[in-house]
Motif scaffolding. Structure first.
Motif, PDB file in Angstrom:
ATOM      1  N   SER A  75      35.820 -16.022  26.268  1.00 24.97           N
ATOM      2  CA  SER A  75      35.727 -14.596  25.932  1.00 24.97           C
ATOM      3  C   SER A  75      35.457 -14.329  24.452  1.00 24.97           C
ATOM      4  N   ILE A  76      35.404 -15.409  23.649  1.00 25.02           N
ATOM      5  CA  ILE A  76      35.241 -15.173  22.220  1.00 25.02           C
ATOM      6  C   ILE A  76      33.946 -15.747  21.652  1.00 25.02           C
ATOM      7  N   GLY A  77      33.538 -15.192  20.517  1.00 21.92           N
ATOM      8  CA  GLY A  77      32.477 -15.774  19.714  1.00 21.92           C
ATOM      9  C   GLY A  77      33.102 -16.093  18.370  1.00 21.92           C
ATOM     10  N   VAL A  78      32.750 -17.251  17.802  1.00 19.95           N
ATOM     11  CA  VAL A  78      33.369 -17.652  16.537  1.00 19.95           C
ATOM     12  C   VAL A  78      32.316 -18.071  15.518  1.00 19.95           C
ATOM     13  N   ALA A  79      32.380 -17.512  14.333  1.00 24.47           N
ATOM     14  CA  ALA A  79      31.568 -18.011  13.223  1.00 24.47           C
ATOM     15  C   ALA A  79      32.539 -18.507  12.169  1.00 24.47           C
ATOM     16  N   LEU A  80      32.612 -19.829  12.055  1.00 28.75           N
ATOM     17  CA  LEU A  80      33.579 -20.419  11.124  1.00 28.75           C
ATOM     18  C   LEU A  80      33.082 -20.309   9.682  1.00 28.75           C
ATOM     19  N   GLN A  81      34.018 -20.535   8.761  1.00 29.33           N
ATOM     20  CA  GLN A  81      33.689 -20.434   7.338  1.00 29.33           C
ATOM     21  C   GLN A  81      32.634 -21.468   6.949  1.00 29.33           C
ATOM     22  N   GLU A  82      32.834 -22.705   7.405  1.00 29.80           N
ATOM     23  CA  GLU A  82      31.864 -23.758   7.124  1.00 29.80           C
ATOM     24  C   GLU A  82      30.873 -23.738   8.279  1.00 29.80           C
ATOM     25  N   THR A  83      29.628 -23.359   8.017  1.00 36.30           N
ATOM     26  CA  THR A  83      28.705 -23.302   9.144  1.00 36.30           C
ATOM     27  C   THR A  83      28.156 -24.689   9.435  1.00 36.30           C
ATOM     28  N   GLY A  84      28.044 -24.982  10.699  1.00 35.70           N
ATOM     29  CA  GLY A  84      27.594 -26.310  11.087  1.00 35.70           C
ATOM     30  C   GLY A  84      26.212 -26.285  11.691  1.00 35.70           C
ATOM     31  N   ILE A  85      25.370 -25.380  11.212  1.00 33.97           N
ATOM     32  CA  ILE A  85      24.041 -25.235  11.806  1.00 33.97           C
ATOM     33  C   ILE A  85      23.150 -26.437  11.506  1.00 33.97           C
ATOM     34  N   LEU A  95      19.230 -20.992  19.270  1.00 38.98           N
ATOM     35  CA  LEU A  95      19.756 -19.953  20.163  1.00 38.98           C
ATOM     36  C   LEU A  95      19.588 -20.346  21.632  1.00 38.98           C
ATOM     37  N   VAL A  96      18.432 -20.929  21.951  1.00 35.01           N
ATOM     38  CA  VAL A  96      18.189 -21.353  23.333  1.00 35.01           C
ATOM     39  C   VAL A  96      19.174 -22.465  23.712  1.00 35.01           C
ATOM     40  N   LEU A  97      19.350 -23.405  22.787  1.00 35.72           N
ATOM     41  CA  LEU A  97      20.279 -24.508  23.025  1.00 35.72           C
ATOM     42  C   LEU A  97      21.691 -23.969  23.312  1.00 35.72           C
ATOM     43  N   GLN A  98      22.100 -23.014  22.497  1.00 37.10           N
ATOM     44  CA  GLN A  98      23.420 -22.420  22.677  1.00 37.10           C
ATOM     45  C   GLN A  98      23.548 -21.776  24.070  1.00 37.10           C
ATOM     46  N   GLY A  99      22.490 -21.085  24.486  1.00 40.34           N
ATOM     47  CA  GLY A  99      22.479 -20.467  25.812  1.00 40.34           C
ATOM     48  C   GLY A  99      22.619 -21.507  26.907  1.00 40.34           C
ATOM     49  N   ARG A 100      21.889 -22.637  26.727  1.00 41.38           N
ATOM     50  CA  ARG A 100      21.944 -23.721  27.714  1.00 41.38           C
ATOM     51  C   ARG A 100      23.344 -24.311  27.774  1.00 41.38           C
ATOM     52  N   LEU A 117      17.398 -12.467  18.389  1.00 47.64           N
ATOM     53  CA  LEU A 117      16.585 -12.571  17.176  1.00 47.64           C
ATOM     54  C   LEU A 117      16.273 -11.164  16.678  1.00 47.64           C
ATOM     55  N   LYS A 118      16.034 -10.256  17.626  1.00 46.02           N
ATOM     56  CA  LYS A 118      15.760  -8.871  17.251  1.00 46.02           C
ATOM     57  C   LYS A 118      17.015  -8.230  16.658  1.00 46.02           C
ATOM     58  N   VAL A 119      18.147  -8.451  17.321  1.00 48.33           N
ATOM     59  CA  VAL A 119      19.411  -7.849  16.866  1.00 48.33           C
ATOM     60  C   VAL A 119      19.679  -8.195  15.403  1.00 48.33           C
ATOM     61  N   VAL A 120      19.455  -9.461  15.016  1.00 45.65           N
ATOM     62  CA  VAL A 120      19.772  -9.860  13.639  1.00 45.65           C
ATOM     63  C   VAL A 120      18.523  -9.920  12.738  1.00 45.65           C
ATOM     64  N   MET A 137      20.059 -15.256   5.717  1.00 44.26           N
ATOM     65  CA  MET A 137      19.422 -15.459   7.025  1.00 44.26           C
ATOM     66  C   MET A 137      20.268 -16.408   7.874  1.00 44.26           C
ATOM     67  N   ARG A 138      20.811 -17.436   7.215  1.00 42.37           N
ATOM     68  CA  ARG A 138      21.619 -18.407   7.958  1.00 42.37           C
ATOM     69  C   ARG A 138      22.876 -17.742   8.532  1.00 42.37           C
ATOM     70  N   ARG A 139      23.484 -16.850   7.711  1.00 43.18           N
ATOM     71  CA  ARG A 139      24.662 -16.132   8.207  1.00 43.18           C
ATOM     72  C   ARG A 139      24.297 -15.226   9.379  1.00 43.18           C
ATOM     73  N   ARG A 140      23.104 -14.636   9.325  1.00 41.19           N
ATOM     74  CA  ARG A 140      22.688 -13.767  10.427  1.00 41.19           C
ATOM     75  C   ARG A 140      22.418 -14.587  11.683  1.00 41.19           C
ATOM     76  N   LEU A 141      21.851 -15.800  11.480  1.00 40.21           N
ATOM     77  CA  LEU A 141      21.633 -16.685  12.622  1.00 40.21           C
ATOM     78  C   LEU A 141      22.990 -17.098  13.220  1.00 40.21           C
ATOM     79  N   ASP A 142      23.922 -17.405  12.335  1.00 42.76           N
ATOM     80  CA  ASP A 142      25.293 -17.715  12.735  1.00 42.76           C
ATOM     81  C   ASP A 142      25.867 -16.635  13.641  1.00 42.76           C
ATOM     82  N   LEU A 143      25.664 -15.405  13.194  1.00 42.52           N
ATOM     83  CA  LEU A 143      26.165 -14.240  13.919  1.00 42.52           C
ATOM     84  C   LEU A 143      25.521 -14.191  15.308  1.00 42.52           C
TER      85      LEU A 143
END
Ligand SMILES: Nc1ncnc2c1ncn2[C@@H]1O[C@H](COP(=O)(O)OP(=O)(O)OP(=O)(O)O)[C@@H](O)[C@H]1O
Ligand SMILES: [Mg+2]
Length: 308
Positions: A75-85, A95-100, A117-120, A137-143
């Motif tokens: 039920s949650i979405g998490v964006a941690l302080q240290e991004t692991g992108i 994003l597709v990978l995450q969906g899969r 992609l549109k939302v952010v 941009m990376r933070r927005r992708l994180d989001l």
């Protein structure tokens, strides 16, 4: 949406979180405001099942974070302080990978990626390696990555730390939009007084692992009193005249008092009647900085950045 009672985390002999209690209602933006080492990330990690509490209770979306880990995670979405992108994949691929990973079909995942992609506002950069993105941009992708599975509660740990003022404002706008358009409940942590003030419906100030104050930004500021007006005159006798008119005393050529029983209009009228003109007149709102000083006895050391 989030209920926390007496949550404690101790690492060996370090007390990271020393018994915090609070609750967050559906659709609310709640901010944990505190300086480095206050216990913000540790709290986020407990609420998102990444770290086991030493004691106390926390429920997210009605699920206990220890006994119902799986339900909490879904039920949650998490964006941690240290991004692991991953830097090699493009924004779209990530994003597709995450969906899969959330068991969507390829088609569904691609559709969701386009939507997000549109939302952010990353559609134009979607097919570039994320390693070439700017910090903002990376933070927005994180989001966007946290939103793939349509979580009802979002945890953002210091979403704008290290960003320049313009990127910070962009993130603020995204966060507000998610909250407004999708009704997402948001728990965020920040070191920036201004960020908490701008975004949060309610703020808890955390200091050395304890909540030292909690309320709406307005309620917190009420703790240190109302607006104050300050005037500087060219000579002390003018200052003294004005001060005595408003039942206070001047400090040299400077007069300052709280706008409690008198309005600004009344002040201007009184000055006009006495043919007195201050060289400078300013109205100051109480700030969260004042609040922090009052509740902790220390001045705030988080890097305050002002955005016009
Ligand atoms: N794994 C750990 N082992 C030992 N001590 C830890 C661990 N994680 C955090 N701490 C300690 O707990 C305290 C709170 O840390 P935490 O990371 O929660 O602070 P924070 O508010 O997120 O700070 P920042 O703004 O710097 O991110 C700090 O004193 C930190 O050193
Ligand atoms: Mg942290």
């Amino acid at each position: 949406m989030i209920e926390v009672e007496g949550l404690v985390k101790t690492f060996k002999d370090v007390s990271a979180v020393g018994g915090v209690s609070f609750s967050v209602k559906e659709g609310e933006i709640f901010a944990f405001l505190g300086p480095n080492g206050a216990g913000k990330s540790t709290t986020v990690q407990m609420l998102t099942t990444l770290v086991r509490p030493t004691s106390g209770m926390a429920r997210v979306n009605g699920y206990d974070v220890v006994k119902r880990e799986k339900e909490v995670r879904l039920s949650i979405g998490v964006a941690l302080q240290e991004t692991g992108i991953d830097k090699v994949l493009t924004g779209r691929e990530l994003l597709v990978l995450q969906g899969r990973l959330f068991k969507m079909s390829r088609e569904e995942a691609e559709h969701r990626a386009n939507e997000l992609l549109k939302v952010v506002s990353l559609t134009d950069a979607a097919d570039r390696r994320s390693g070439t993105y700017s910090g903002g941009m990376r933070r927005r992708l994180d989001l966007a990555l946290t939103l793939v599975h349509r979580p009802t509660v979002l945890f953002l740990d210091e979403p704008t730390t290290g960003l320049d003022p313009a990127s910070r404002v962009e993130i603020w706008n995204e966060v507000r939009r998610l909250n407004r358009e999708f009704g997402t409940t948001i728990f965020l942590t920040t070191q920036y007084l201004e960020e908490a003030d701008e975004l949060a419906d309610r703020i808890a100030i955390i200091h050395h692992g304890k909540i030292v104050s909690e309320g709406t930004p307005e309620e917190l500021k009420q703790l240190v009193g109302g607006e104050t007006v300050a005037m500087d005159f060219s000579n002390e006798s003018e200052a003294a005249t004005v001060a005595s008119h408003f039942g206070t005393t001047a400090n040299g050529t400077h007069v300052a008092f709280e706008l409690r029983n008198v309005t600004l209009t009344e002040i201007v009228r009184a000055l006009d009647e006495q043919k007195l003109q201050p060289e400078r007149l300013t109205v100051k709102q109480p700030s969260l900085d004042d609040v922090f000083l009052k509740v902790t006895g220390e001045s705030y050391e988080g890097g305050e950045i002002h955005v016009d």
